[in-house]
Motif scaffolding. Structure first.
Motif, PDB file in Angstrom:
ATOM      1  N   HIS A 106       0.879  -1.196   0.000  1.00  0.00           N
ATOM      2  CA  HIS A 106       0.000   0.000   0.000  1.00  0.00           C
ATOM      3  C   HIS A 106       0.904   1.231   0.000  1.00  0.00           C
ATOM      4  O   HIS A 106       1.246   1.739   1.075  1.00  0.00           O
ATOM      5  CB  HIS A 106      -0.893   0.039   1.247  1.00  0.00           C
ATOM      6  N   PRO A 107       1.324   1.696  -1.148  1.00  0.00           N
ATOM      7  CA  PRO A 107       2.326   2.771  -1.214  1.00  0.00           C
ATOM      8  C   PRO A 107       1.937   4.034  -0.447  1.00  0.00           C
ATOM      9  O   PRO A 107       2.811   4.786  -0.025  1.00  0.00           O
ATOM     10  CB  PRO A 107       2.435   3.043  -2.716  1.00  0.00           C
ATOM     11  N   HIS A 108       0.664   4.281  -0.271  1.00  0.00           N
ATOM     12  CA  HIS A 108       0.263   5.532   0.389  1.00  0.00           C
ATOM     13  C   HIS A 108      -0.150   5.323   1.854  1.00  0.00           C
ATOM     14  O   HIS A 108      -0.714   6.223   2.465  1.00  0.00           O
ATOM     15  CB  HIS A 108      -0.874   6.196  -0.404  1.00  0.00           C
ATOM     16  N   MET A 109       0.106   4.155   2.371  1.00  0.00           N
ATOM     17  CA  MET A 109      -0.309   3.878   3.750  1.00  0.00           C
ATOM     18  C   MET A 109       0.432   4.795   4.725  1.00  0.00           C
ATOM     19  O   MET A 109       1.651   4.956   4.646  1.00  0.00           O
ATOM     20  CB  MET A 109      -0.006   2.420   4.113  1.00  0.00           C
ATOM     21  N   ARG A 110      -0.290   5.404   5.640  1.00  0.00           N
ATOM     22  CA  ARG A 110       0.340   6.256   6.656  1.00  0.00           C
ATOM     23  C   ARG A 110       0.749   5.388   7.846  1.00  0.00           C
ATOM     24  O   ARG A 110      -0.044   4.572   8.329  1.00  0.00           O
ATOM     25  CB  ARG A 110      -0.632   7.335   7.106  1.00  0.00           C
ATOM     26  N   ILE A 111       1.981   5.615   8.270  1.00  0.00           N
ATOM     27  CA  ILE A 111       2.550   4.745   9.311  1.00  0.00           C
ATOM     28  C   ILE A 111       3.310   5.610  10.313  1.00  0.00           C
ATOM     29  O   ILE A 111       3.965   6.585   9.924  1.00  0.00           O
ATOM     30  CB  ILE A 111       3.536   3.720   8.687  1.00  0.00           C
ATOM     31  N   CYS A 112       3.235   5.260  11.586  1.00  0.00           N
ATOM     32  CA  CYS A 112       4.176   5.862  12.543  1.00  0.00           C
ATOM     33  C   CYS A 112       4.723   4.776  13.469  1.00  0.00           C
ATOM     34  O   CYS A 112       4.121   3.707  13.625  1.00  0.00           O
ATOM     35  CB  CYS A 112       3.558   7.031  13.307  1.00  0.00           C
ATOM     36  N   LEU A 113       5.888   5.051  14.010  1.00  0.00           N
ATOM     37  CA  LEU A 113       6.498   4.149  14.989  1.00  0.00           C
ATOM     38  C   LEU A 113       6.180   4.663  16.382  1.00  0.00           C
ATOM     39  O   LEU A 113       6.286   5.869  16.640  1.00  0.00           O
ATOM     40  CB  LEU A 113       8.017   4.103  14.840  1.00  0.00           C
ATOM     41  N   LEU A 114       5.807   3.756  17.262  1.00  0.00           N
ATOM     42  CA  LEU A 114       5.608   4.098  18.675  1.00  0.00           C
ATOM     43  C   LEU A 114       6.540   3.155  19.444  1.00  0.00           C
ATOM     44  O   LEU A 114       6.249   1.972  19.599  1.00  0.00           O
ATOM     45  CB  LEU A 114       4.139   3.885  19.060  1.00  0.00           C
ATOM     46  N   THR A 115       7.670   3.680  19.871  1.00  0.00           N
ATOM     47  CA  THR A 115       8.740   2.804  20.348  1.00  0.00           C
ATOM     48  C   THR A 115       9.558   3.435  21.471  1.00  0.00           C
ATOM     49  O   THR A 115       9.632   4.663  21.572  1.00  0.00           O
ATOM     50  CB  THR A 115       9.689   2.455  19.167  1.00  0.00           C
ATOM     51  N   ALA A 116      10.177   2.577  22.269  1.00  0.00           N
ATOM     52  CA  ALA A 116      11.132   3.065  23.267  1.00  0.00           C
ATOM     53  C   ALA A 116      12.484   3.342  22.613  1.00  0.00           C
ATOM     54  O   ALA A 116      13.309   4.055  23.171  1.00  0.00           O
ATOM     55  CB  ALA A 116      11.299   2.021  24.373  1.00  0.00           C
ATOM     56  N   ASN A 117      12.700   2.742  21.445  1.00  0.00           N
ATOM     57  CA  ASN A 117      13.996   2.866  20.768  1.00  0.00           C
ATOM     58  C   ASN A 117      13.945   4.024  19.776  1.00  0.00           C
ATOM     59  O   ASN A 117      13.804   3.831  18.573  1.00  0.00           O
ATOM     60  CB  ASN A 117      14.325   1.554  20.057  1.00  0.00           C
ATOM     61  N   ALA A 118      14.026   5.240  20.320  1.00  0.00           N
ATOM     62  CA  ALA A 118      13.893   6.427  19.474  1.00  0.00           C
ATOM     63  C   ALA A 118      15.247   7.085  19.259  1.00  0.00           C
ATOM     64  O   ALA A 118      15.380   8.301  19.303  1.00  0.00           O
ATOM     65  CB  ALA A 118      12.905   7.402  20.107  1.00  0.00           C
ATOM     66  N   GLN A 119      16.265   6.278  19.030  1.00  0.00           N
ATOM     67  CA  GLN A 119      17.598   6.819  18.778  1.00  0.00           C
ATOM     68  C   GLN A 119      17.595   7.682  17.517  1.00  0.00           C
ATOM     69  O   GLN A 119      16.797   7.456  16.604  1.00  0.00           O
ATOM     70  CB  GLN A 119      18.604   5.682  18.573  1.00  0.00           C
ATOM     71  N   GLU A 120      18.545   8.582  17.460  1.00  0.00           N
ATOM     72  CA  GLU A 120      18.648   9.500  16.320  1.00  0.00           C
ATOM     73  C   GLU A 120      18.661   8.730  14.999  1.00  0.00           C
ATOM     74  O   GLU A 120      17.975   9.093  14.040  1.00  0.00           O
ATOM     75  CB  GLU A 120      19.937  10.334  16.470  1.00  0.00           C
ATOM     76  N   ARG A 121      19.419   7.651  14.963  1.00  0.00           N
ATOM     77  CA  ARG A 121      19.546   6.946  13.684  1.00  0.00           C
ATOM     78  C   ARG A 121      18.264   6.204  13.306  1.00  0.00           C
ATOM     79  O   ARG A 121      17.965   6.024  12.130  1.00  0.00           O
ATOM     80  CB  ARG A 121      20.749   6.002  13.724  1.00  0.00           C
ATOM     81  N   VAL A 122      17.523   5.757  14.316  1.00  0.00           N
ATOM     82  CA  VAL A 122      16.221   5.147  14.019  1.00  0.00           C
ATOM     83  C   VAL A 122      15.289   6.222  13.467  1.00  0.00           C
ATOM     84  O   VAL A 122      14.575   6.004  12.469  1.00  0.00           O
ATOM     85  CB  VAL A 122      15.614   4.503  15.291  1.00  0.00           C
ATOM     86  N   ARG A 123      15.308   7.393  14.083  1.00  0.00           N
ATOM     87  CA  ARG A 123      14.446   8.490  13.609  1.00  0.00           C
ATOM     88  C   ARG A 123      14.831   8.900  12.186  1.00  0.00           C
ATOM     89  O   ARG A 123      13.972   9.199  11.354  1.00  0.00           O
ATOM     90  CB  ARG A 123      14.544   9.692  14.553  1.00  0.00           C
TER      91      ARG A 123
END
Lengths: 122, 237
Positions: free
Chosen positions: A74-91
């Motif tokens: 689904h190319p237009h699917m909106r997604i967000c991450l909800l995580t404890a691992n919010a390191q700069e590189r993950v972001r």
């Protein structure tokens, strides 16, 4: 308003909290929950999902790998991450995919922000 | 005890579970440690949140992404913990480890020994990375313990700060204590049969090929205290 919401988190306690806040904030939303990527992708085949809230660190595929697979379907699917691992590189990696990262713990305010960013709130 | 309750986390293989259950009988009376699946899940998630903050702090120190494993919560006796650390690659081929330990207390709620464990060879690599490539061997050697104490201090304080924030507790931390020793010398303040709740999460630096673990060790009374707070934080039924 996008109302078919997929929530993927290997922690049942976190899923319960997230789903509780989603239902309180979007009473008409259809919520689909999965505990890992494999289950999420199976459920995706059977449902018509609009948006997804994904944990990052899970057994098997991580949140960004699941996001990649969902986006291929689904190319237009909106997604967000909800995580404890919010390191700069993950972001940064998430940002390159157009995915916003929200930091745990799960609170009503964090879930509200996720839903607003995903266009799932009226 | 209800069908949903267990003396040991369901994540343990049966053989391990039997050993841990047997060991726990000597250390913990009755059903003090009877935790149901949801409680264990919430504990694991609490540690995940705490270690996420620690990984972010560590990543800032080493300027590299810290890959995290899925957290595991286990009840293990000391002897089994040492074996587990070997299985996880925390102990070098020379059987030497570097452990940075710090004690944290949250008023009457709970107390924990928080420990970062690396193989000794890995800890030296991390120290070199922090001090910079141009640092002489003599300086690396002289500053090794001090640098490791600071690494432990940053990781463990971030971790416990995350946990304290989740359960709304102020944690008082002691000073970091660095041990570089054979693995058998770890945790000698615990008897071999003493069962401890061990929450662990792996941290892997892909660039440096170094893996370590953060452990939170707790006794029975502290587990009970923490479980109560975590139940409240996750609004568990």
């Amino acid at each position: 308003v996008l109302q078919n919401i997929l929530i993927v988190d290997d922690s049942k306690a976190s899923r319960m909290m997230t789903i509780g806040f989603v239902r309180a904030l979007c009473p008409t939303a259809e919520v689909t929950e999965a505990s890992d990527g494999a289950e999420a992708l199976l459920l995706d085949e059977a449902s018509s999902l609009d948006v997804a809230i994904l944990d990052m660190n899970m057994p098997g595929a991580d949140g960004l790998q699941i996001a990649k697979e969902l986006r291929q379907r689904h190319p237009h699917m909106r997604i967000c991450l909800l995580t404890a691992n919010a390191q700069e590189r993950v972001r940064t990696r998430a940002g390159l995919m157009g995915i916003h990262v929200l930091r745990k713990p799960v609170t009503r305010e964090v879930v509200r922000e996720a839903l607003q960013r995903l266009g799932a709130m009226a | 005890m209800s069908a949903r309750q267990t003396l040991v986390p369901a994540v343990l293989p049966v053989k391990d579970a039997q050993e841990a259950r047997s060991a726990s009988a000597t250390a913990c009376v009755g059903e003090v440690l009877a935790l149901n699946e949801l409680q264990l899940d919430a504990l694991g998630e609490a540690f995940n949140i705490a270690l996420g903050a620690a990984a972010e702090a560590f990543s800032g120190l080493v300027h590299e992404e810290v890959e995290l494993s899925v957290p595991a919560v286990e009840l293990l006796p000391r002897a089994k913990l040492l074996q587990r650390l070997k299985e996880l690659g925390c102990v070098g081929e020379d059987n030497r480890v570097c452990a940075i330990r710090q004690r944290f207390e949250a008023q009457a709620m709970f107390a924990t020994d928080a420990v970062v464990v690396f193989p000794e060879s890995g800890s030296v690599q991390i120290v070199r990375r922090l001090l910079g490539a141009g640092t002489s061997e003599a300086d690396v050697s002289e500053l090794e313990e001090d640098t490791l104490a600071e690494i432990g201090n940053v990781i463990l304080n971030a971790c416990l700060d995350g946990l304290g924030g989740l359960v709304h507790a102020n944690l008082n931390g002691g000073l970091p204590d660095v041990q570089i020793c054979p693995s058998e010398a770890l945790f000698q303040n615990r008897a071999d049969g003493d069962a401890m709740l061990i929450a662990r999460i792996g941290m892997h630096l892909a660039g440096s090929k170094v893996s370590g673990y953060v452990l939170l060790l707790m006794d029975c009374a502290s587990i009970q205290g923490l479980v109560r707070e975590v139940e409240r934080a996750f609004d568990l039924p």
